[in-house]
Scaffold this active site. Structure first.
Site, PDB file in Angstrom:
ATOM      1  N   ASP A  44      26.567  86.585  23.125  1.00 48.98           N
ATOM      2  CA  ASP A  44      25.938  87.600  24.044  1.00 48.98           C
ATOM      3  C   ASP A  44      25.107  88.565  23.346  1.00 48.98           C
ATOM      4  OD1 ASP A  44      25.629  89.050  26.398  1.00 48.98           O
ATOM      5  OD2 ASP A  44      26.860  90.382  25.581  1.00 48.98           O
ATOM      6  N   ASP A 225      31.208  91.187  25.016  1.00 46.45           N
ATOM      7  CA  ASP A 225      31.978  92.348  25.248  1.00 46.45           C
ATOM      8  C   ASP A 225      32.045  92.907  26.667  1.00 46.45           C
ATOM      9  OD1 ASP A 225      29.210  93.010  25.624  1.00 46.45           O
ATOM     10  OD2 ASP A 225      29.608  95.016  24.924  1.00 46.45           O
ATOM     11  N   ASP A 229      31.002  88.439  30.609  1.00 49.69           N
ATOM     12  CA  ASP A 229      31.161  87.372  29.406  1.00 49.69           C
ATOM     13  C   ASP A 229      32.645  86.638  29.756  1.00 49.69           C
ATOM     14  OD1 ASP A 229      28.745  87.831  28.318  1.00 49.69           O
ATOM     15  OD2 ASP A 229      29.464  89.705  27.217  1.00 49.69           O
TER      16      ASP A 229
END
Length: 332
Positions: A44, A225, A229
Site C-alpha cells: 500500500d 496499515d 487494506d
C-alpha cells in the site's frame, strides 16, 4: 522419534523469539514457513511506503466562508478511517466546533458524506465529483454536488523504503505498489523506488481482486496499515501491518512490524523466516539420519539399549543446539 518431534517446533520458537527481539510480531509458526517461499510483495502507499503524516500545501475555498469550510472539513473527516483524515484533523484542530450532521456515511476509498440543514456535503477524492475537472487536486469538498473547496496535500516517502525494495528485488521477489492515490503521485514514487509494477486509483475491492488473481499462481504478501487494506491483508498468503495501523488491519495480518517510521524490519522478517525454514530442514535431516541408521541396527539386535538411549539423547541435543544457533546467526 523424539528428535523428529522437536525438529520443527524448536526452530519455530527460536525464530519467533528472534523476530520479537527485532520488533517483529509473528502470529503462528506456519507463517514463518509460508513467508520463506513468497514470490510477490504488494505495498500500500499511504502510511506504508510514505510516512502518512500529511501537510496541507494549499486550501482553496471556492464558495463560502473559509472558517466554516474548515469546520466542515474537520467534522466530516473525524468520521473517516483513512490515514489522511488523522492529518487533516491535526491541521484543523482549532476548528473543531461541532456541526450537527445527519446521515453520515463513509464510502471506502471514495469519501465521507453527511447532511446539514438539508444540504449534502461530501469530502473525498475526485470520484465524488459530477462535473468538475478531475486529477487536479488531492481532496475535494462538495455541497449538493457543487464543488466548494479543494485541498492539496504533501507526504514524504519513508527514508528506508528504496533500500528495502531494492533488497527484496535482489532476492528474486517481485515488488508491486497498489494505491488509491492519483497517477501522477504514484508515478513520482515509481521514479524514486524500483517497484516492478505500480497501480493507482484503486478501490479496496480492486486491490483485493489483484491479490486473488495473484494467489491463483503464486503466493503473495500484502503490506498495509488501514481499514481499506484489511480485506487484502486477509486474502494474501501473508498479511503484514505496520505499527500504528488500525486495529482491524492488525487483526487481519499475520505479521506486525512495530516500527512505523521505516520498513527495515521487513527484510529482517523475511531473512528470519528463510533461516528458520532452513534450520527446520537441517533438523529433520539429522533426526531422520539418526533413525534411518539406528533403527535397523537396533532391530537386528546389534545395538545395546544403553547406546540406543545415548544416541537418542544426542540426536535431541543436536536438534536443540542447531535451533539455538538460529538465535545468534547473522542475517544476510
Amino acid at each position: 522419534p523424539c528428535a523428529m518431534g522437536l525438529a520443527t517446533p524448536t526452530a519455530v520458537m527460536v525464530g519467533i523469539g528472534r523476530a520479537a527481539k527485532n520488533g517483529i510480531l509473528i502470529k503462528g509458526g506456519d507463517t514463518l514457513e509460508k513467508f520463506s517461499t513468497i514470490k510477490n510483495f504488494f505495498f500500500d502507499k499511504t502510511g506504508t511506503i510514505t510516512t502518512g503524516d500529511f501537510k496541507i500545501k494549499k486550501l482553496n475555498v471556492l464558495e463560502g466562508e473559509e472558517n466554516f469550510i474548515k469546520r466542515l472539513i474537520y467534522n466530516l473527516e473525524k468520521h473517516s478511517s483513512h490515514p489522511i483524515a488523522t492529518s487533516l484533523l491535526s491541521e484543523f484542530s482549532s476548528f473543531s466546533e461541532g456541526i450537527d450532521f445527519t446521515e453520515i456515511n463513509e464510502n471506502k476509498g471514495v469519501g465521507i458524506s453527511a447532511t446539514y440543514k438539508e444540504d449534502v456535503y461530501v469530502i473525498g477524492s475526485d470520484r465524488i465529483l459530477v462535473s468538475a475537472p478531475k486529477n487536479t487536486h488531492d481532496i475535494y469538498l462538495t455541497k449538493n454536488n457543487d464543488l466548494i473547496a479543494t485541498i492539496d496535500i504533501e507526504d514524504e516517502v519513508k527514508p528506508s523504503t528504496k533500500k528495502v525494495v531494492e533488497l527484496i528485488n535482489s532476492l528474486g521477489i517481485k515488488t508491486n505498489m497498489l494505491s488509491g492515490d492519483k497517477e501522477i503521485k504514484c508515478k513520482n514514487i515509481g521514479y524514486k523506488i524500483p517497484f516492478n509494477s505500480i497501480k493507482w486509483e484503486m478501490l479496496p475491492q480492486e486491490k483485493l481482486s489483484v491479490i486473488k488473481e495473484t494467489n491463483l499462481n503464486n503466493s503473495s504478501v500484502m503490506i498495509g496499515d488501514g481499514i481499506n487494506d484489511a480485506p487484502s491483508l486477509s486474502e494474501a498468503t501473508i498479511g503484514i501491518s505496520i505499527g500504528g495501523s488500525t486495529a482491524v488491519a492488525i487483526q487481519s495480518s499475520d505479521i506486525v512490524l512495530l516500527n512505523k517510521n521505516n520498513l527495515e524490519q521487513l527484510p529482517k522478517a523475511l531473512q528470519i523466516s528463510k533461516h528458520t525454514f532452513l534450520t527446520i530442514k537441517q533438523n529433520l535431516f539429522w533426526a531422520f539420519s539418526y533413525n534411518i541408521v539406528a533403527i535397523p541396527i537396533a532391530a537386528m539386535g546389534y545395538l545395546d539399549p544403553m547406546w540406543g538411549a545415548l544416541f537418542m539423547a544426542f540426536s535431541d541435543v543436536v536438534v536443540i543446539g542447531n535451533s539455538i544457533r538460529l538465535k545468534y546467526k547473522k542475517l544476510d
